[in-house]
Enzyme design. Structure first.
Site, short mmCIF file in Angstrom:
data_model
loop_
_atom_site.label_atom_id
_atom_site.label_comp_id
_atom_site.label_asym_id
_atom_site.label_seq_id
_atom_site.Cartn_x
_atom_site.Cartn_y
_atom_site.Cartn_z
N SER A 57 134.68 -1.02 89.82
CA SER A 57 135.30 -1.19 88.22
C SER A 57 136.38 -2.49 87.90
O SER A 57 135.94 -2.50 86.93
CB SER A 57 136.43 -0.21 87.86
OG SER A 57 137.29 -0.02 89.45
N ASP A 95 134.51 -1.49 97.20
CA ASP A 95 133.67 -0.62 97.47
C ASP A 95 132.40 -1.36 97.67
O ASP A 95 132.07 -3.08 97.93
CB ASP A 95 133.35 -0.86 95.61
CG ASP A 95 133.44 0.69 94.93
OD1 ASP A 95 132.90 1.30 96.02
OD2 ASP A 95 133.72 0.98 93.87
N LYS A 124 133.05 2.06 100.43
CA LYS A 124 132.37 3.25 99.88
C LYS A 124 131.23 2.69 98.93
O LYS A 124 130.69 1.66 98.72
CB LYS A 124 133.23 3.34 98.82
CG LYS A 124 132.96 4.41 97.41
CD LYS A 124 134.00 4.83 97.31
CE LYS A 124 134.39 3.86 95.65
NZ LYS A 124 133.36 4.52 94.60
N GLU A 126 128.43 4.73 96.77
CA GLU A 126 127.63 5.74 95.87
C GLU A 126 126.11 5.96 96.35
O GLU A 126 125.04 5.94 96.27
CB GLU A 126 127.00 5.45 94.56
CG GLU A 126 128.73 4.99 93.53
CD GLU A 126 128.17 4.30 92.22
OE1 GLU A 126 126.90 4.21 91.55
OE2 GLU A 126 129.66 4.14 91.71
N GLU A 193 133.46 12.54 91.22
CA GLU A 193 133.75 11.92 89.76
C GLU A 193 133.67 12.39 88.80
O GLU A 193 131.61 13.12 88.77
CB GLU A 193 132.89 10.78 89.59
CG GLU A 193 133.87 10.53 88.10
CD GLU A 193 133.57 8.18 88.44
OE1 GLU A 193 133.86 7.27 89.61
OE2 GLU A 193 133.69 7.64 87.16
O1 KIV Z 1 135.13 1.50 90.97
C1 KIV Z 1 135.64 2.61 91.05
O2 KIV Z 1 136.70 2.32 90.95
C2 KIV Z 1 135.93 3.58 90.99
C3 KIV Z 1 136.99 4.54 90.85
C4 KIV Z 1 136.35 5.47 89.73
C5 KIV Z 1 137.03 5.98 92.25
O3 KIV Z 1 134.97 3.73 91.47
#
Ligand code: KIV
Length: 276
Positions: A57, A95, A124, A126, A193
């Site tokens: 994000s 991420d 993390k 997806e 989400e």
């Molecule tokens: O990238 C991010 O901030 C996220 C959140 C919305 C969980 O994946």
């Protein structure tokens, strides 16, 4: 040898994967937030946040893009390194950006960079069925993994917008099956989400690993929000699940502490933040 890692001279020991599992087992809500720099990391940690995500994000809230698609591994490493310097207790997740985990070897190389160069404790990605092999490969190499299901912002151009997922029974069933397979493949956390409450509840009850929700209703093991949404820095329309915690508080730390308290005492999310 382990004392320094476990205590680092702190009043409360640092959060780790075992802590998060114990919190799920004991029904203690897990309060999570995103962060992108050291100064906010200090505040987020001081507020008592259990898990901090350097989310892609950052492409939207830091870099000003319309989506998370342009974010690179180098971008996430840069911000993760900064956040890691500000944290004392919270567990740090980073991420994997768009197209950084298309096959197992590439995913492992990039995950190692996020952990070694960035200081992340977990990555993390997806994922759904297509990422099972990747998660297995990472888990086999002891890389802690959080699997993100439901609305997957990196797929926004394929989905056709940021919209609630899992409203149709077939889609909800598929999501539950994917969550179970991801857990069986080695995922340590599942993040959901933008899904209806019922889907969040069913997946949380079915899994042994913690389930963290953002717009996934109250019946999950923890909540996460984008830091700038909580502090009302985000301009324009925010998603339904966002609550502005800054409006009743005179400092960012007070607002962040109020968010953590609201997650812990179940006053956030309220029905107006949920999809059913
Ligand atoms: O990238 C991010 O901030 C996220 C959140 C919305 C969980 O994946």
């Amino acid at each position: 040898m382990y004392t320094q890692l476990e205590q680092r001279g702190m009043p409360q020991p640092p959060v780790n994967v075992a802590t998060l599992r114990k919190m799920k087992a004991e029904g203690t809500p897990i309060a999570c937030l995103t962060a992108y720099d050291a100064s906010f990391a200090v505040l987020v940690d001081a507020a008592g946040t259990d898990l901090v995500l350097v989310g892609d994000s950052l492409g939207m809230v830091i870099q000003g893009f319309d989506t998370t698609v342009p974010v690179t591994v180098d971008d996430v490493i840069y911000h993760t390194r900064a956040v890691s310097r500000g944290l004392r207790r919270a567990f740090l997740v980073a991420d994997m950006p768009f197209m950084s985990y298309t096959e197992p070897g590439q995913a492992l190389d990039n995950a190692v960079r996020l952990m070694q160069d960035g200081g992340a404790m977990m990555i993390k990605l997806e994922g759904g069925e297509g990422q099972i092999e990747i998660v297995e490969h990472l888990a086999r190499h002891d890389i802690p993994v959080c699997a993100h299901l439901g609305l997957k912002p990196q797929s926004v151009h394929k989905i056709g917008g940021f919209r609630v997922q899992g409203r149709e029974p077939d889609q909800a069933r598929e999501m539950l099956e994917s969550a179970q397979r991801l857990q069986d493949s080695g995922a340590d956390i599942v993040l959901l989400e933008c899904v209806p409450n019922e889907v969040g509840k069913a997946i949380t009850e079915a899994l042994e690993v913690p389930v963290i929700g953002i717009g996934a209703g109250p019946n999950v093991d923890g909540q996460i929000l984008v830091l700038y949404d909580v502090l009302d820095i985000t301009q324009g329309r925010t998603p339904r699940f966002v609550r502005n915690f800054q409006q009743d508080h005179d400092s960012p730390l007070a607002a962040l502490s109020a968010y953590v308290t609201a997650v812990k005492d179940h006053s956030y999310p309220a029905p107006e933040h949920c999809f059913s």
